[in-house]
Scaffold this motif. Structure first.
Motif, PDB file in Angstrom:
ATOM      1  N   ASN A 173       0.830  -1.197   0.000  1.00  0.00           N
ATOM      2  CA  ASN A 173       0.000   0.000   0.000  1.00  0.00           C
ATOM      3  C   ASN A 173       0.864   1.245   0.000  1.00  0.00           C
ATOM      4  O   ASN A 173       2.080   1.187   0.159  1.00  0.00           O
ATOM      5  N   THR A 177      -3.128   5.499   1.360  1.00  0.00           N
ATOM      6  CA  THR A 177      -4.205   4.521   1.509  1.00  0.00           C
ATOM      7  C   THR A 177      -4.993   4.798   2.779  1.00  0.00           C
ATOM      8  O   THR A 177      -4.419   4.876   3.860  1.00  0.00           O
ATOM      9  N   ALA A 181      -9.086   0.954   4.549  1.00  0.00           N
ATOM     10  CA  ALA A 181      -8.591   0.046   3.516  1.00  0.00           C
ATOM     11  C   ALA A 181      -7.407  -0.760   4.034  1.00  0.00           C
ATOM     12  O   ALA A 181      -7.260  -1.945   3.731  1.00  0.00           O
ATOM     13  N   THR A 228      -0.029  -0.183  -5.099  1.00  0.00           N
ATOM     14  CA  THR A 228      -1.344  -0.734  -4.846  1.00  0.00           C
ATOM     15  C   THR A 228      -1.811  -1.513  -6.057  1.00  0.00           C
ATOM     16  O   THR A 228      -1.747  -1.013  -7.170  1.00  0.00           O
ATOM     17  N   GLN A 326      -7.084  -4.065  -3.823  1.00  0.00           N
ATOM     18  CA  GLN A 326      -6.549  -2.986  -3.008  1.00  0.00           C
ATOM     19  C   GLN A 326      -6.949  -1.612  -3.531  1.00  0.00           C
ATOM     20  O   GLN A 326      -7.254  -0.708  -2.754  1.00  0.00           O
ATOM     21  N   LYS A 330      -9.303   0.907  -1.410  1.00  0.00           N
ATOM     22  CA  LYS A 330      -8.874   2.281  -1.143  1.00  0.00           C
ATOM     23  C   LYS A 330      -9.949   3.276  -1.563  1.00  0.00           C
ATOM     24  O   LYS A 330     -10.255   4.230  -0.841  1.00  0.00           O
TER      25      LYS A 330
END
Length: 366
Positions: A173, A177, A181, A228, A326, A330
């Protein structure tokens, strides 16, 4: 958090304690998905720790080990013990492979052995820096084992699941982020680590995208800026990628963010490399990635066409596309969704419940 099994249907129970999130509760992630899924750890397994093979992509024949300032390491090579500590003036050890024998050099001492173990003074986990000279150096916390394997040095770090979760979430990440998330990612990561022990013969996981991308553990309260991943607008089932149904229980779900903001990529490869490449086939993609590099074929959603005597591969997304997206997580968090809503979206037919900490096998305090 832990994985449990429904008495009438096998299910995924994926658990976690959020890294650096200091929650006083444990969460159980209970899935009532497809039959025959769960790979639940054996009753006597040490699920509080994971063994991770590190720096294997470099096929190292030489490594260096050193403690950070203010820390001490004890290197054991057979009956020999060498203490590495800045205050002693001897704080670095060099490990070289000579045939099938490992040669340890530190200060004026040279020791030969078939394997090494590195830990703190009381054999406890400790901070250390492991490096492949002229290539890479990384900071880890845990215990270290080094031995010979297939003509190179094999380095295995045993670390607490909580540290592994924090390191993986930080690696996967960015600092932008949203917190919710990150929490959702931590649930998915811990679930994977607990349920999927033993993906390699000598250790549980490697530190590449084949298993779980791992970098240095983050400093308390921070998350390292890496990258991500994203799906292609819809997550996959294992069967869609040629994987066994038992490997993952996840349903395909729509991902609004990735559908509206797809990550597109393209690569040129030889006809020989393209011969065994198949879209929507994770095994074929991994074979190509190991040979050509992980960023050459970053997802399973692609088309292959000829252009100017070369093979052009064009695709969408990053990663295998199973489970939590991801990028989508986010975006959901940025729009106000909490981690429970994110997990419910990407893992349908699941329930998150709160239990007492003393019922959690990961409740040890660091």
């Amino acid at each position: 958090m832990q994985i449990d099994v429904n008495p009438t249907r096998r299910s995924a129970h994926r658990g976690f304690r959020e890294p650096a999130f200091a929650f006083a509760i444990a969460l159980i992630f209970i899935s009532s998905c497809s039959l025959g899924f769960a790979q639940v750890p054996p009753p006597n397994s040490d699920v509080a720790n994971v063994r991770i093979g590190v720096l294997g992509l470099f096929h190292p024949r030489q490594l260096t080990i050193s403690p950070p300032q203010g820390h001490a390491l004890v290197v054991c090579a057979g009956d020999e013990r060498i203490v590495l500590e800045h205050s002693s003036g001897v704080h670095t050890a060099s490990v070289l492979l000579n045939g099938s024998e490992i040669v340890l050099q530190s200060g004026t001492r040279t020791v030969r052995a078939h394997g090494l173990t590195i830990a703190g003074r009381q054999n406890e986990p400790e901070d250390f820096v492991l490096a492949v000279p002229r290539e890479i150096a990384r900071h880890y916390r845990g215990t270290l084992e080094i031995r010979q394997s297939a003509g190179h040095l094999l380095a295995i770090v045993t670390m607490e699941v909580e540290i592994a979760v924090a390191s993986i979430v930080a690696a996967e990440n960015t600092t932008e982020t949203p917190f919710e998330a990150l929490k959702a990612q931590a649930v998915a990561t811990r679930s994977y680590l607990v349920a999927s022990h033993g993906r390699h013969y000598d250790f549980d996981f490697c530190d590449t995208t084949h298993c779980q991308f791992l970098r240095e553990p983050p400093a308390p309260g921070t998350a390292a800026a890496m990258y991500t991943r994203s799906c292609a607008g819809r997550t996959h089932t294992p069967a869609e990628l040629g994987l066994p149904e038992a490997a993952y229980p996840y349903y395909p779900v729509e991902c609004k963010h990735c559908r509206e903001h797809p990550v597109r990529w393209s690569s040129r490869i030889s006809a020989e490399d393209a011969a065994t490449l198949r879209s929507s086939n994770e095994a074929a993609r991994l074979r190509a990635a190991r040979h050509l590099g992980w960023n050459t074929i970053p997802s399973n959603d692609f088309i292959v066409k000829k252009e100017n005597g070369q093979i052009l591969v064009e695709g969408i997304g990053q990663g295998h596309g199973i489970g939590l997206c991801q990028s989508g997580a986010k975006a959901m968090a940025a729009e106000g969704a909490d981690f429970r809503q994110i997990l419910s979206h990407y893992y349908p037919n699941t329930t998150i419940i709160t239990i007492h900490v003393d019922a959690d096998p990961f409740s040890r305090q660091r």
